[in-house]
Write an enzyme that holds these catalytic residues in place. Structure first.
Site, PDB file in Angstrom:
ATOM      1  N   ASP A 141      -5.041  -7.184 -25.494  1.00  0.00           N
ATOM      2  CA  ASP A 141      -5.414  -6.845 -24.123  1.00  0.00           C
ATOM      3  C   ASP A 141      -4.186  -6.759 -23.240  1.00  0.00           C
ATOM      4  OD1 ASP A 141      -7.579  -8.308 -21.568  1.00  0.00           O
ATOM      5  OD2 ASP A 141      -7.122  -6.213 -22.063  1.00  0.00           O
ATOM      6  N   LYS A 144      -1.206  -1.178 -23.168  1.00  0.00           N
ATOM      7  CA  LYS A 144      -2.021  -0.417 -24.142  1.00  0.00           C
ATOM      8  C   LYS A 144      -1.165   0.310 -25.172  1.00  0.00           C
ATOM      9  CE  LYS A 144      -4.843  -2.277 -21.612  1.00  0.00           C
ATOM     10  NZ  LYS A 144      -5.167  -3.677 -22.027  1.00  0.00           N
ATOM     11  N   ASP A 169      -9.299  -4.537 -26.430  1.00  0.00           N
ATOM     12  CA  ASP A 169      -9.945  -4.163 -25.178  1.00  0.00           C
ATOM     13  C   ASP A 169      -9.439  -2.790 -24.730  1.00  0.00           C
ATOM     14  OD1 ASP A 169     -10.033  -5.412 -21.752  1.00  0.00           O
ATOM     15  OD2 ASP A 169     -11.568  -4.397 -22.937  1.00  0.00           O
ATOM     16  N   ASN A 170     -10.244  -2.106 -23.893  1.00  0.00           N
ATOM     17  CA  ASN A 170      -9.801  -0.899 -23.180  1.00  0.00           C
ATOM     18  C   ASN A 170      -9.475   0.299 -24.057  1.00  0.00           C
ATOM     19  OD1 ASN A 170      -7.985  -3.383 -21.618  1.00  0.00           O
ATOM     20  ND2 ASN A 170      -9.692  -2.387 -20.587  1.00  0.00           N
ATOM     21  N   GLU A 199     -14.671  -3.439 -16.916  1.00  0.00           N
ATOM     22  CA  GLU A 199     -15.082  -4.647 -16.206  1.00  0.00           C
ATOM     23  C   GLU A 199     -15.483  -4.378 -14.753  1.00  0.00           C
ATOM     24  OE1 GLU A 199     -12.362  -4.399 -18.086  1.00  0.00           O
ATOM     25  OE2 GLU A 199     -10.552  -4.873 -17.028  1.00  0.00           O
TER      26      GLU A 199
HETATM   27  O1  611 Z   1      -3.390  -2.518 -17.985  1.00  0.00           O
HETATM   28  C1  611 Z   1      -4.239  -3.314 -18.360  1.00  0.00           C
HETATM   29  N1  611 Z   1      -3.915  -4.424 -18.993  1.00  0.00           N
HETATM   30  C2  611 Z   1      -2.515  -4.717 -19.234  1.00  0.00           C
HETATM   31  C3  611 Z   1      -2.395  -6.184 -19.247  1.00  0.00           C
HETATM   32  C4  611 Z   1      -1.220  -6.757 -19.174  1.00  0.00           C
HETATM   33  C5  611 Z   1      -1.124  -8.225 -19.165  1.00  0.00           C
HETATM   34  O2  611 Z   1      -0.334  -8.633 -20.258  1.00  0.00           O
HETATM   35  C6  611 Z   1       1.001  -8.734 -19.806  1.00  0.00           C
HETATM   36  S1  611 Z   1       1.936  -7.589 -20.636  1.00  0.00           S
HETATM   37  C7  611 Z   1       2.473  -8.332 -22.084  1.00  0.00           C
HETATM   38  C8  611 Z   1       2.012  -9.545 -22.557  1.00  0.00           C
HETATM   39  C9  611 Z   1       2.520 -10.020 -23.756  1.00  0.00           C
HETATM   40  N2  611 Z   1       3.430  -9.337 -24.456  1.00  0.00           N
HETATM   41  C10 611 Z   1       3.871  -8.152 -23.983  1.00  0.00           C
HETATM   42  C11 611 Z   1       3.407  -7.626 -22.812  1.00  0.00           C
HETATM   43  C12 611 Z   1       1.037  -8.480 -18.335  1.00  0.00           C
HETATM   44  O3  611 Z   1       1.918  -9.358 -17.689  1.00  0.00           O
HETATM   45  C13 611 Z   1      -0.389  -8.686 -17.933  1.00  0.00           C
HETATM   46  O4  611 Z   1      -0.676 -10.053 -17.669  1.00  0.00           O
HETATM   47  C14 611 Z   1      -5.668  -3.096 -18.056  1.00  0.00           C
HETATM   48  C15 611 Z   1      -5.978  -2.132 -17.110  1.00  0.00           C
HETATM   49  C16 611 Z   1      -7.309  -1.910 -16.772  1.00  0.00           C
HETATM   50  N3  611 Z   1      -7.597  -0.882 -15.797  1.00  0.00           N
HETATM   51  O5  611 Z   1      -8.780  -0.630 -15.515  1.00  0.00           O
HETATM   52  O6  611 Z   1      -6.635  -0.293 -15.272  1.00  0.00           O
HETATM   53  C17 611 Z   1      -8.347  -2.631 -17.357  1.00  0.00           C
HETATM   54  C18 611 Z   1      -8.026  -3.598 -18.316  1.00  0.00           C
HETATM   55  O7  611 Z   1      -9.013  -4.331 -18.926  1.00  0.00           O
HETATM   56  C19 611 Z   1      -6.706  -3.838 -18.673  1.00  0.00           C
HETATM   57  O8  611 Z   1      -6.456  -4.778 -19.635  1.00  0.00           O
HETATM   58 MG    MG Z   2      -8.252  -5.323 -20.655  1.00  0.00          MG
END
Ligand code: 611
Ligand code: MG
Length: 221
Positions: A141, A144, A169-170, A199
């Protein structure tokens, strides 16, 4: 300076959820995201699918990529058997700081190891630093476009065993097209899509569940 959305979410949890009651923390975050400020937690609808996969796998070792505020971390940890462990990786220190407090408020800190850093750097350290031989369940998650390279890395490092489950997810929104193409086409995975919604919205999204049948699969001529 102005607070961040994760900080406002945490404040809402502290005001409305009962300490040591994971479900009340989960419900408080869902309320906040549905009625106050949207945030990118896996949410209640996809969360129910996540719960059912965790219960089906009843994993001893879980890896979560992308902790964010700890919402899915709690959903997984609250279902783990005694002695089972969840390692969750978070790149952003501010998000990690909020997640630690959310997880502690739920009283789940003894089941969770939150590690700050990037999956690409930390996955190769799983054995030496965390004594993990392989993962029974991986919840993807985070960024992406990192789903596929991190999956390949786990394969190459032998961190997936026969029957290991990847849950992503996603896969529709925002989407992970290269990852999806890989797990759906590779003879190495039995993959299935669980249709749901992004979500707290009516936009389509879903989770892809991919079972790793074993390193030997797909390498036969
Ligand atoms: O972008 C999305 N998720 C990226 C999540 C990123 C999370 O993980 C780390 S990156 C990391 C952590 C560990 N290792 C490397 C990088 C970031 O600091 C953030 O806490 C997302 C976007 C949407 N949306 O609707 O736009 C909906 C969703 O459910 C999503 O998950
Ligand atoms: Mg997500």
């Amino acid at each position: 300076t102005r607070s961040s959305r994760p900080q406002r979410m945490l404040a809402h949890v502290k005001r409305h959820a009962a300490r040591g009651d994971p479900q009340s923390v989960i419900d408080a975050i869902d309320y906040f995201c549905r009625h106050k400020e949207w945030a990118m937690n896996v949410g209640d609808e996809k969360g129910t699918i996540l719960d059912s996969v965790v219960c089906e796998v009843s994993p001893g070792a879980v890896l979560e990529l992308g902790t964010y505020c700890g919402y899915s971390t709690m959903r997984i940890a609250r279902l783990l058997a005694p002695g089972a462990r969840l390692i969750t990786l978070e790149f952003n220190p501010a998000n990690a700081a909020v997640a630690r407090q959310v997880i502690a408020w739920a009283g789940l800190e003894h089941k969770v190891q939150l590690v700050e850093g990037s999956s690409g750097d930390l996955i190769p350290q799983m054995r030496e630093k965390f004594g993990i031989d392989s993962f029974d369940l991986v919840f993807l998650d985070h960024w992406k476009d990192w789903y596929l390279p991190d999956t390949r890395l786990m394969e190459e490092l032998g961190l997936l065993h026969k029957g290991s489950v990847l849950l992503a997810d996603n896969v529709i929104c925002p989407g992970a097209p290269e990852y999806l193409a890989y797990v759906r086409s590779s003879p190495r995975y039995d993959s299935r899509y669980f249709k749901s919604h992004l979500e707290y919205t009516y936009v389509e999204d879903g989770l892809e569940k991919s079972v790793f049948p074993g390193a030997s699969a797909g390498s036969r001529p």
